[in-house]
Structures are given as structure tokens and as C-alpha cells.
Design a protein around this motif. Structure first.
Motif, PDB file in Angstrom:
ATOM      1  N   VAL A  55     -15.122  -6.996 -56.209  1.00 21.79           N
ATOM      2  CA  VAL A  55     -14.291  -5.795 -56.288  1.00 21.79           C
ATOM      3  C   VAL A  55     -15.123  -4.600 -56.731  1.00 21.79           C
ATOM      4  O   VAL A  55     -15.064  -3.514 -56.124  1.00 21.79           O
ATOM      5  CB  VAL A  55     -13.094  -6.010 -57.224  1.00 21.79           C
ATOM      6  CG1 VAL A  55     -12.301  -4.711 -57.379  1.00 21.79           C
ATOM      7  CG2 VAL A  55     -12.197  -7.118 -56.707  1.00 21.79           C
ATOM      8  N   ARG A  56     -15.931  -4.771 -57.751  1.00 22.58           N
ATOM      9  CA  ARG A  56     -16.738  -3.655 -58.256  1.00 22.58           C
ATOM     10  C   ARG A  56     -17.787  -3.220 -57.240  1.00 22.58           C
ATOM     11  O   ARG A  56     -18.121  -2.032 -57.152  1.00 22.58           O
ATOM     12  CB  ARG A  56     -17.375  -4.035 -59.581  1.00 22.58           C
ATOM     13  CG  ARG A  56     -16.381  -4.134 -60.731  1.00 22.58           C
ATOM     14  CD  ARG A  56     -17.004  -4.762 -61.963  1.00 22.58           C
ATOM     15  NE  ARG A  56     -18.195  -4.043 -62.377  1.00 22.58           N
ATOM     16  CZ  ARG A  56     -19.119  -4.570 -63.174  1.00 22.58           C
ATOM     17  NH1 ARG A  56     -18.995  -5.818 -63.620  1.00 22.58           N
ATOM     18  NH2 ARG A  56     -20.175  -3.860 -63.514  1.00 22.58           N
ATOM     19  N   SER A  57     -18.307  -4.157 -56.467  1.00 19.91           N
ATOM     20  CA  SER A  57     -19.266  -3.806 -55.418  1.00 19.91           C
ATOM     21  C   SER A  57     -18.590  -3.015 -54.309  1.00 19.91           C
ATOM     22  O   SER A  57     -19.157  -2.047 -53.774  1.00 19.91           O
ATOM     23  CB  SER A  57     -19.905  -5.083 -54.845  1.00 19.91           C
ATOM     24  OG  SER A  57     -20.624  -5.781 -55.833  1.00 19.91           O
ATOM     25  N   ILE A  58     -17.383  -3.415 -53.950  1.00 15.67           N
ATOM     26  CA  ILE A  58     -16.634  -2.706 -52.906  1.00 15.67           C
ATOM     27  C   ILE A  58     -16.271  -1.301 -53.369  1.00 15.67           C
ATOM     28  O   ILE A  58     -16.474  -0.314 -52.649  1.00 15.67           O
ATOM     29  CB  ILE A  58     -15.380  -3.508 -52.513  1.00 15.67           C
ATOM     30  CG1 ILE A  58     -15.787  -4.758 -51.709  1.00 15.67           C
ATOM     31  CG2 ILE A  58     -14.408  -2.646 -51.714  1.00 15.67           C
ATOM     32  CD1 ILE A  58     -14.639  -5.710 -51.426  1.00 15.67           C
ATOM     33  N   VAL A  59     -15.737  -1.170 -54.575  1.00 15.63           N
ATOM     34  CA  VAL A  59     -15.330   0.151 -55.060  1.00 15.63           C
ATOM     35  C   VAL A  59     -16.542   1.066 -55.213  1.00 15.63           C
ATOM     36  O   VAL A  59     -16.493   2.253 -54.846  1.00 15.63           O
ATOM     37  CB  VAL A  59     -14.565   0.020 -56.386  1.00 15.63           C
ATOM     38  CG1 VAL A  59     -14.301   1.406 -56.994  1.00 15.63           C
ATOM     39  CG2 VAL A  59     -13.243  -0.709 -56.184  1.00 15.63           C
ATOM     40  N   GLY A  60     -17.644   0.544 -55.735  1.00 16.90           N
ATOM     41  CA  GLY A  60     -18.849   1.363 -55.865  1.00 16.90           C
ATOM     42  C   GLY A  60     -19.353   1.857 -54.520  1.00 16.90           C
ATOM     43  O   GLY A  60     -19.806   3.006 -54.385  1.00 16.90           O
ATOM     44  N   THR A  61     -19.266   1.010 -53.505  1.00 15.49           N
ATOM     45  CA  THR A  61     -19.668   1.400 -52.158  1.00 15.49           C
ATOM     46  C   THR A  61     -18.723   2.446 -51.578  1.00 15.49           C
ATOM     47  O   THR A  61     -19.154   3.449 -50.980  1.00 15.49           O
ATOM     48  CB  THR A  61     -19.712   0.159 -51.249  1.00 15.49           C
ATOM     49  OG1 THR A  61     -20.714  -0.750 -51.754  1.00 15.49           O
ATOM     50  CG2 THR A  61     -20.031   0.519 -49.819  1.00 15.49           C
ATOM     51  N   LEU A  62     -17.409   2.253 -51.750  1.00 17.02           N
ATOM     52  CA  LEU A  62     -16.447   3.217 -51.224  1.00 17.02           C
ATOM     53  C   LEU A  62     -16.541   4.563 -51.935  1.00 17.02           C
ATOM     54  O   LEU A  62     -16.280   5.611 -51.320  1.00 17.02           O
ATOM     55  CB  LEU A  62     -15.028   2.647 -51.340  1.00 17.02           C
ATOM     56  CG  LEU A  62     -14.739   1.428 -50.459  1.00 17.02           C
ATOM     57  CD1 LEU A  62     -13.329   0.915 -50.710  1.00 17.02           C
ATOM     58  CD2 LEU A  62     -14.928   1.749 -48.970  1.00 17.02           C
ATOM     59  N   GLU A  63     -16.936   4.568 -53.182  1.00 15.58           N
ATOM     60  CA  GLU A  63     -17.137   5.837 -53.881  1.00 15.58           C
ATOM     61  C   GLU A  63     -18.237   6.648 -53.200  1.00 15.58           C
ATOM     62  O   GLU A  63     -18.137   7.887 -53.099  1.00 15.58           O
ATOM     63  CB  GLU A  63     -17.481   5.581 -55.349  1.00 15.58           C
ATOM     64  CG  GLU A  63     -17.553   6.827 -56.218  1.00 15.58           C
ATOM     65  CD  GLU A  63     -18.904   7.540 -56.173  1.00 15.58           C
ATOM     66  OE1 GLU A  63     -18.962   8.743 -56.485  1.00 15.58           O
ATOM     67  OE2 GLU A  63     -19.917   6.878 -55.833  1.00 15.58           O
ATOM     68  N   ARG A  64     -19.276   5.991 -52.699  1.00 14.27           N
ATOM     69  CA  ARG A  64     -20.349   6.679 -51.972  1.00 14.27           C
ATOM     70  C   ARG A  64     -19.802   7.307 -50.689  1.00 14.27           C
ATOM     71  O   ARG A  64     -20.210   8.394 -50.293  1.00 14.27           O
ATOM     72  CB  ARG A  64     -21.481   5.717 -51.649  1.00 14.27           C
ATOM     73  CG  ARG A  64     -22.269   5.187 -52.858  1.00 14.27           C
ATOM     74  CD  ARG A  64     -23.134   6.280 -53.508  1.00 14.27           C
ATOM     75  NE  ARG A  64     -22.351   7.203 -54.327  1.00 14.27           N
ATOM     76  CZ  ARG A  64     -22.710   8.469 -54.576  1.00 14.27           C
ATOM     77  NH1 ARG A  64     -23.822   8.944 -54.048  1.00 14.27           N
ATOM     78  NH2 ARG A  64     -21.973   9.241 -55.340  1.00 14.27           N
ATOM     79  N   VAL A  65     -18.864   6.602 -50.061  1.00 14.79           N
ATOM     80  CA  VAL A  65     -18.217   7.157 -48.876  1.00 14.79           C
ATOM     81  C   VAL A  65     -17.395   8.391 -49.255  1.00 14.79           C
ATOM     82  O   VAL A  65     -17.467   9.450 -48.611  1.00 14.79           O
ATOM     83  CB  VAL A  65     -17.332   6.101 -48.180  1.00 14.79           C
ATOM     84  CG1 VAL A  65     -16.543   6.721 -47.035  1.00 14.79           C
ATOM     85  CG2 VAL A  65     -18.178   4.939 -47.682  1.00 14.79           C
TER      86      VAL A  65
END
Length: 260
Positions: free
Chosen positions: A202-212
């Protein structure tokens, strides 16, 4: 021995995660077992539905334990909350369950919410309970990026290098992203639903989407990162304090209040 299920919420800030620590560091599991030991001379062990990391919170964690005495569930919950003081852990509901109920292995769905606040001014009331970034994020772009992750995939890119799961293949049933206006900013909530999750997924996904959302990644780069099946392709892993385990679903709801 009668088996009981517990619906639990906790503030993860003072704990080194859910799981009992060999070094004696504080954990939610150890706090519950210590409270139960005041009620049961056998010192029952507690099994949780999910092993939340250091600093991660819960509003809908579920656990079970086998006790020597067949307690009235209401009185057991009241006694546990008394003995849990002053730890920031609360037992919301208690249910007598069948002997084959297992908080972890009987679960058919887990739900997480991640809270991210976008504003320049520091957070006050929610300090330690949200991740704060200073600039606005593009929510539609994040939704477009998240759409690439829904379904059954090899999530090696979004899996911790120390993850102990037997397989990186998981089915992510839902990612929804909502925006809530705040004074001088906004709170963005990421809601994720799946049968089970990988370590730091979850934290990896959210961190990646924040870059988007910040404009550093186009939405389609999320699909490229997923396809790479390489941890190095992941965006930054976001901090734990915005993450909440919000619910665990079973074939039959053991609790009188049900899940929200």
C-alpha cells in the motif's frame, strides 16, 4: 477452550507495529496479550488479521484468542479496555466464535485507507496521523495511474525486498481516491481493497501515485513500473503514519455492529 474474536482500533505511533517484538519493544499484540494475562492465568496468545508496521494505525483490526473461561463478550471487552489503559488501544467489540475461526486465515478481504494532506501550513490536530506534502496534487491523474493496478498482477515492483509472502501475485480489487477540502488545502484519501496485501504494498502504491499527482510521472508510467516486476522501478515508499487498516471481512460477520 472458548475462542473469542476482537474488533480493535489503535494509534500506531507508540508501537513497533502489530507483531510482538523479540527485543521487548512495544507492540499492539503484546499490549493485548498483557491485558488478557490479567484476566486469564494461562496468558493466552493473540492472533491478528494483519501485521501492521511501525507507526501504522487501525480502526478495524481483528484478532482472536482462546481463553480458559467462557466470558460474557460485553464484560470481556470492558475488562480488556480497563487493563489496556493507558495504551492507545481500544477493543470495540468482542464475539464468541467457532473453534475454526481464524482472524488471519478466515479473512476474505482487507481494507486500508491512506490519508495524505496537501497544504503549506503544518498539520496540528492530525500530526503523526497523515502524510503531509506541501503542493496540490492532480487527483484525476492519480486515478488514471491507479487504474493500471486494479486486478490480478505480479506486484514485485510494489513489494518490500524483505517481504515473506510466497508469491508476488495478488488481486487488487479496488483503489478509489477521494478529495476532501480543508482550510488552505485538501486531504486526499486512498482506499484499497484486496483479500491480502504484500509487505509495504500500500505504501509503495501511494508513494508512486503521489509522484503522478505531483506531475513527476505520467499516469502510464505506473503501468510500466508494474510490468517491470522490479523493485527499482517503484516510486518512493511513503511514510507509515497516514496508513490505517480500516476493516477485515469474513464469510460471516462475527460482530454485532458489523463493518463500515
Amino acid at each position: 477452550m472458548p475462542r473469542f474474536a476482537f474488533l480493535i482500533e489503535y494509534d500506531g505511533l507508540p508501537f513497533h507495529g502489530w507483531q510482538r517484538q523479540a527485543e521487548g519493544q512495544p507492540s499492539v499484540q503484546a499490549a493485548l496479550e498483557s491485558a488478557l494475562a490479567r484476566l486469564d492465568p494461562d496468558g493466552p496468545l493473540v492472533t491478528g488479521a494483519g501485521r501492521t508496521d511501525t507507526g501504522v494505525h487501525a480502526t478495524g483490526q481483528v484478532a482472536h484468542a482462546d481463553l480458559a473461561r467462557d466470558w460474557d463478550p460485553f464484560r470481556l471487552g470492558e475488562a480488556l479496555n480497563w487493563h489496556l489503559k493507558p495504551a492507545p488501544v481500544a477493543v470495540l467489540d468482542v464475539a464468541r466464535v467457532a473453534d475454526d475461526f481464524h482472524a488471519r486465515f478466515s479473512a476474505v478481504e482487507r481494507r486500508y485507507t491512506f490519508r495524505l494532506v496537501c497544504r503549506r501550513a503544518p498539520v496540528t490536530h492530525d500530526k503523526g496521523r497523515v502524510w503531509q506534502v506541501l503542493n496540490p496534487l492532480d487527483v484525476p491523474a492519480m486515478r488514471a495511474g491507479a487504474a493500471h493496478l486494479v486486478g490480478r498482477h505480479d506486484f514485485t515492483t510494489f513489494r518490500s525486498s524483505i517481504c515473506q509472502a510466497a508469491s508476488p501475485v495478488k488481486t487488487l480489487d479496488e483503489i478509489s481516491i477521494t478529495e476532501h477540502l480543508l482550510p488552505s488545502g485538501a486531504e486526499i484519501r486512498f482506499h484499497l481493497r484486496a483479500r491480502s496485501f504484500l509487505h509495504n504494498q500500500v505504501r509503495s502504491i501511494v508513494g508512486t501515485l503521489e509522484r503522478v499527482g505531483a506531475g513527476a510521472w505520467p499516469p502510464e508510467r505506473v503501468a510500466e513500473a508494474l510490468e517491470a516486476k522490479n523493485r527499482a522501478a517503484c516510486g518512493p515508499v511513503c511514510p507509515p503514519q497516514g496508513l490505517y487498516l480500516t476493516g477485515v471481512r469474513y464469510p460471516v460477520d462475527p460482530f454485532s455492529g458489523g463493518f463500515q
